[in-house]
Scaffold this active site. Sequence first.
Site, PDB file in Angstrom:
ATOM      1  N   LYS A  10      36.130  38.648  36.885  1.00 55.01           N
ATOM      2  CA  LYS A  10      34.696  38.461  37.411  1.00 55.01           C
ATOM      3  C   LYS A  10      33.813  38.895  36.199  1.00 55.01           C
ATOM      4  O   LYS A  10      34.343  38.898  34.965  1.00 55.01           O
ATOM      5  CB  LYS A  10      34.636  39.709  38.344  1.00 55.01           C
ATOM      6  CG  LYS A  10      35.224  41.044  38.114  1.00 55.01           C
ATOM      7  CD  LYS A  10      35.051  42.047  39.104  1.00 55.01           C
ATOM      8  CE  LYS A  10      36.131  41.998  40.153  1.00 55.01           C
ATOM      9  NZ  LYS A  10      35.702  41.758  41.457  1.00 55.01           N
ATOM     10  N   ARG A  11      32.287  38.718  36.501  1.00 50.65           N
ATOM     11  CA  ARG A  11      31.509  38.998  35.350  1.00 50.65           C
ATOM     12  C   ARG A  11      31.833  40.649  34.835  1.00 50.65           C
ATOM     13  O   ARG A  11      32.387  41.571  35.767  1.00 50.65           O
ATOM     14  CB  ARG A  11      30.037  38.945  35.881  1.00 50.65           C
ATOM     15  CG  ARG A  11      29.577  37.584  36.041  1.00 50.65           C
ATOM     16  CD  ARG A  11      29.625  36.897  34.613  1.00 50.65           C
ATOM     17  NE  ARG A  11      28.195  37.409  33.898  1.00 50.65           N
ATOM     18  CZ  ARG A  11      27.532  36.754  33.297  1.00 50.65           C
ATOM     19  NH1 ARG A  11      27.378  35.457  33.570  1.00 50.65           N
ATOM     20  NH2 ARG A  11      26.538  37.071  32.564  1.00 50.65           N
ATOM     21  N   LYS A  69      39.562  34.618  47.333  1.00 53.92           N
ATOM     22  CA  LYS A  69      40.437  33.868  46.657  1.00 53.92           C
ATOM     23  C   LYS A  69      41.693  34.351  46.490  1.00 53.92           C
ATOM     24  O   LYS A  69      42.679  33.754  46.572  1.00 53.92           O
ATOM     25  CB  LYS A  69      39.615  33.380  45.248  1.00 53.92           C
ATOM     26  CG  LYS A  69      38.400  32.510  45.661  1.00 53.92           C
ATOM     27  CD  LYS A  69      37.564  32.200  44.416  1.00 53.92           C
ATOM     28  CE  LYS A  69      36.219  32.150  44.779  1.00 53.92           C
ATOM     29  NZ  LYS A  69      35.220  32.181  43.895  1.00 53.92           N
ATOM     30  N   HIS A  86      21.372  38.543  47.804  1.00 51.15           N
ATOM     31  CA  HIS A  86      22.574  38.712  47.101  1.00 51.15           C
ATOM     32  C   HIS A  86      23.137  39.955  46.115  1.00 51.15           C
ATOM     33  O   HIS A  86      23.951  40.311  45.688  1.00 51.15           O
ATOM     34  CB  HIS A  86      23.083  37.693  46.217  1.00 51.15           C
ATOM     35  CG  HIS A  86      23.239  36.321  46.880  1.00 51.15           C
ATOM     36  ND1 HIS A  86      24.563  35.938  47.244  1.00 51.15           N
ATOM     37  CD2 HIS A  86      22.134  35.356  47.177  1.00 51.15           C
ATOM     38  CE1 HIS A  86      24.435  34.673  47.937  1.00 51.15           C
ATOM     39  NE2 HIS A  86      22.893  34.349  47.890  1.00 51.15           N
ATOM     40  N   LYS A 145      31.272  46.945  38.290  1.00 46.77           N
ATOM     41  CA  LYS A 145      32.480  46.492  38.593  1.00 46.77           C
ATOM     42  C   LYS A 145      33.621  47.034  38.284  1.00 46.77           C
ATOM     43  O   LYS A 145      34.843  47.185  38.382  1.00 46.77           O
ATOM     44  CB  LYS A 145      32.446  44.954  38.255  1.00 46.77           C
ATOM     45  CG  LYS A 145      31.246  44.093  38.934  1.00 46.77           C
ATOM     46  CD  LYS A 145      31.658  42.648  38.587  1.00 46.77           C
ATOM     47  CE  LYS A 145      30.464  41.663  38.898  1.00 46.77           C
ATOM     48  NZ  LYS A 145      30.768  41.045  40.472  1.00 46.77           N
ATOM     49  N   THR A 153      33.676  37.561  46.044  1.00 47.63           N
ATOM     50  CA  THR A 153      34.380  36.124  46.655  1.00 47.63           C
ATOM     51  C   THR A 153      35.783  36.016  45.867  1.00 47.63           C
ATOM     52  O   THR A 153      36.664  35.559  46.646  1.00 47.63           O
ATOM     53  CB  THR A 153      33.607  35.043  46.369  1.00 47.63           C
ATOM     54  OG1 THR A 153      32.989  35.122  45.156  1.00 47.63           O
ATOM     55  CG2 THR A 153      32.394  35.024  47.488  1.00 47.63           C
TER      56      THR A 153
HETATM   57  O1  CBF Z   1      26.880  36.230  47.269  1.00 46.59           O
HETATM   58  C1  CBF Z   1      27.677  36.013  46.233  1.00 46.59           C
HETATM   59  C2  CBF Z   1      27.947  36.907  45.190  1.00 46.59           C
HETATM   60  O2  CBF Z   1      26.546  37.196  44.442  1.00 46.59           O
HETATM   61  C3  CBF Z   1      26.681  37.988  43.371  1.00 46.59           C
HETATM   62  O3  CBF Z   1      27.505  37.442  42.653  1.00 46.59           O
HETATM   63  C4  CBF Z   1      25.071  37.856  42.821  1.00 46.59           C
HETATM   64  O4  CBF Z   1      24.895  37.396  41.822  1.00 46.59           O
HETATM   65  N1  CBF Z   1      24.255  38.870  43.350  1.00 46.59           N
HETATM   66  C5  CBF Z   1      27.148  39.379  43.806  1.00 46.59           C
HETATM   67  O5  CBF Z   1      27.168  40.300  42.896  1.00 46.59           O
HETATM   68  C6  CBF Z   1      28.412  39.234  44.635  1.00 46.59           C
HETATM   69  O6  CBF Z   1      29.000  40.629  45.225  1.00 46.59           O
HETATM   70  C7  CBF Z   1      28.321  38.327  45.681  1.00 46.59           C
HETATM   71  O7  CBF Z   1      29.472  37.950  46.235  1.00 46.59           O
END
Ligand code: CBF
Length: 796
Positions: free
Chosen positions: A536-537, A647, A350, A542, A643
């Site tokens: 988002k975080r 949404k 991820h 970001k 994601t």
């Molecule tokens: O794939 C799900 C999400 O995972 C993360 O949040 C992560 O913790 N590695 C990514 O940063 C996101 O881009 C991703 O959508």
Amino acid sequence: MNHMTKDIEQYLQTKFGNSLEDSNERQLYQALMAETRNRLSKKRYDYTKKLKESGQKQAYYMSMEFLVGRTLRNNLFNLGIEDEVRSFLAEKNFDLDRIYDMEPDPGLGNGGLGRLASCYLDALTSNDYPVTGFSILYEFGIFKQVIANGWQQEYPDNWLGMGQYGLVHRSDEEIEIKFYGKTEEHWTNEGLKVNYEDYKSIIAEPYDLMISGYKSEAVNVLRLWKSKANAGFDMKLFERGEYARSSESEAIAESISKLLYPADDNNEGKALRIKQQYFFTSASLQQIVKNHYKTYGSLDNLADKAAIHINDTHPSMCIPEMMRILMDDYNYSWEKAWEITIKVFAYTNHTIMAEALEKWSVDLFAPILPRIYTIIREINNRFCQYCNEIGAASDLESMSIIHNNMIRMANLCIVGSYNVNGVSGLHTDILKADTFEAFNRIYPGKFNNVTNGIAHRRWLGQANPELTNYLNGLLGGDFIKDLSNIEELLKYADDKTVLADLEKIKYTKKEQLAKYIKDANGINVDINSIFDVQVKRLHEYKRQLLNALHIVYLYRQIKFNGLRPRPRTFIFAAKASSGYVMAKNIIKFICTLSDMIEADPLVRNYIKVVFLEDYRVTLAEIIIPGANVSEQISQAGKEASGTGNMKLMLNGALTIGTLDGANVEIHDAVGDDNMFLFGLKTPEVNDLYAKGYRPRDYYERVPEIKETLDFMRTINVDGTRFDNLVDYLINQDPYMCLADFESYVNKQKEVEEAYGDKDRWNRMSLVNIAKSGIFSADRATQEYTDGIWHIARAGR
Ligand code: CBF
């Protein structure tokens, strides 16, 4: 349904000795939670019977994080009884929404990764796929964020108090987990025997959360393990006078399921995290293997009946633990055990962020898990030998599992899984061409892409019933069951009535959001202003800071240069990891902008900034349907997928974004005319790094950047100044905010212009909704079930 109301009334009578009329909301909440859970348990009985009869293959989803969101509304919605329960309660003067609000939002995850796991369980269940989720029953989930004077403060989130009513405690399926101690291997007539001594024994207690599906037969479970001391084992130590050792086990047991690590893209390298990871993977695998053996009397066919998914590297210890179970508990040879293991596991990566790719120091790891360490060492030895044989020895620098006394968990996952996937096209390309390039060469075909998807039934069906009902009326059929039908909406792209209706619905959702903002932050926002959302975080990559720089730029232009832009409300929500100082400074900066603008009678007519505290699933459900603009502005090449972008699109917001993560797929779906792309592309970012990025050059060359940053130095609302941020941008700017600034500001002008043309904007918004079908988690999970796990729907 009558049944449900009768059950609720009966629960209230037997539990509290009350009739419904005499009950309070808390009692009613408890009755609804418990009776919904019981209803799902009963339904599950028939479902598991069917699965047993078919003997079909099942999937197991291992994830340290599941952000399930509130369950009650989701379950009533999925069972199709929400409206009836609502009107039944209304007759007795109870408001179902107030009962929903009593449920804590279980924060068993940090962000995108955890929410994705829950979206997938929901989708798989709605489509009748047999899958079990495994994780930890954290006593404290992600912290509760409070913003005090602009600064983030963290408070414990004790969700179990009110959250427990949704869980089924399965004390009949407890499992023992061993830590520390020493292991000795010796050969006997029956093969290799491993003696494990002086270990500390912990018990994993399962708690099951029922996962409902929309109009489906399936009820799957998310099994959450809670740690506790092994009373019997401790008693023996106690009797032998080893008091210290018995209380050590207790202390470990106490700590393991205590709290979720509140860092998402950062590997903290703590002993407790190793214990958490092993604790839940070992408990889950022991249970899967035990059940399998009970049914088949052998583990030879394990891979025919079980696909086990490793969600990021956090559950990577599944691989050596499976080897341990097969060899030490079931007498398999190394070769046979390995043959089974590599047919069972699949792994999703991820992130490519180096700091998030988990590595453990051998010195920390080996004493905690001595047997697991020796197995990892042997996997590595054999892998290195294999690389020597195939002439890939020179790539071991990047591929070996143990390197410089560190264990690289992603490498372990790649070696021990039959499939590795990334989460968007771009991300998978980067994994193949860069991050794991050498692995991709020696394992052709092992790396594949599955672009993420979202549970549209929650993010549209439940979060935006107004739009859902409207689309239902327009499109007919049950498009919420199959989102691909939503593309039919394109037929109405030039229908003025439909466009006006969509605009009205957006207005309603903006009103609801504005009310929330007023209640939470005391700020009145103009419903007619553009609602521009970045939720988002909080991470530097970001680039919430780029968004903030644009706001500073607008502020200056309005105040000193006569700019009179179309009114806009910038809405932020984000949690920062507790130890992430820069992220916390950025939150403070955004909150300061909010105060500064509120205090300015001229500027506040045009722009407002709102930072909503404690971002979580429930808050996202309020913000996302009210958004006009979706900010997806990460530096190209850094966001694996995203994601939130999906949404927001599904709810009709238009994306301003870089060509990063799944923005690329959004762009493929809607085209240039229906989104606002800006900024450097991934190869350009890489070239600029290679050439040597000097943000100061941009500061000196572009007057708008200089003016904005110089002005930023003067911002001072309560004595806090932001020179540190300005210096950081001019001298380091690791995510190239300054390089993308001009392009971003120009694109924002286009956003404003487009919003001014109502027909155009509404049409663009419609196209985004219509094209969001491919981002359904139904599509994504089908790629997993068909392409990776090879499992069928229940009974088929
Ligand atoms: O794939 C799900 C999400 O995972 C993360 O949040 C992560 O913790 N590695 C990514 O940063 C996101 O881009 C991703 O959508």
